[in-house]
Motif scaffolding. Sequence first.
Motif, short mmCIF file in Angstrom:
data_model
loop_
_atom_site.label_atom_id
_atom_site.label_comp_id
_atom_site.label_asym_id
_atom_site.label_seq_id
_atom_site.Cartn_x
_atom_site.Cartn_y
_atom_site.Cartn_z
N THR A 28 -6.87 1.73 4.10
CA THR A 28 -6.01 1.12 3.06
C THR A 28 -6.85 0.43 2.00
OG1 THR A 28 -5.71 -0.84 4.46
CG2 THR A 28 -4.00 0.84 4.54
N SER B 28 -6.70 1.37 -2.00
CA SER B 28 -6.45 0.43 -3.09
C SER B 28 -7.54 0.45 -4.15
CB SER B 28 -6.31 -0.99 -2.52
OG SER B 28 -7.53 -1.43 -1.95
N HIS C 206 0.85 -1.19 0.00
CA HIS C 206 0.00 0.00 0.00
C HIS C 206 0.88 1.24 0.00
CE1 HIS C 206 -2.50 -3.17 1.92
NE2 HIS C 206 -3.45 -2.62 1.18
#
Length: 226
Positions: free
Chosen positions: A127, A131, A84
Amino acid sequence: WLFDNRLGLASGQRVKISKPMAETGAKWESYSKFKLGGMGAKVPRHIRESGKPGALAFTLGYPPFVAVTLGSKYLLTFDTTRAHEDMGLTFPEDYGIISAFEWMPSNMLLVGLSNGYIVTVNFAELTRMQSQGALPSRVSAMATNRLYNEYITSIDTTADQKIACCGDSMIKIVRNQGVELEVYAEIPLDRRSQIGECLHSVKWDLEGRTVACSSTDGHLFVYVVD
């Protein structure tokens, strides 16, 4: 120590995380190592240049995430697997400076701000949004709670996710429901507020039943929490 027997270390600009350690005959083998300057290269320049790295903390699970303060207003987060992107967290000016932060076992990040606020960040959800390119909706993964009228200086958590914090001559015991916080106990401390003196640090014992709080004028308060 991380949950799977890894060790995380930080010194100056360097951060290292070991592979899981054997119980006997342990030897250091690096899982990840990096310099903070390189890790923060992708965050905005004004954040990178806001001050030197200060406090640093690892998540306890796998993969390890790292959070580090830059100056007194910014918090950088890194995924040590590099799966990430790095993220920089900023907070409103009127909330004050970062006075404490703590990772919970669920990858929830608690950030204490000196004017009495705790910002709760669901880092796992953040996160996931990142994404999927949905970071503008990150506000749904964060919440702000004002727990003190004057100041907050310290946060600590237990393995079963009880939260203790201190400020305004009081310890508060808090539970989280997602990113929202609910106070379920307040412990007033037997001390008078004095100019230049304050509560300093709060800590749980290993069983999460007793909490201790120190002050800058030399007092230590200890309470059993039912």
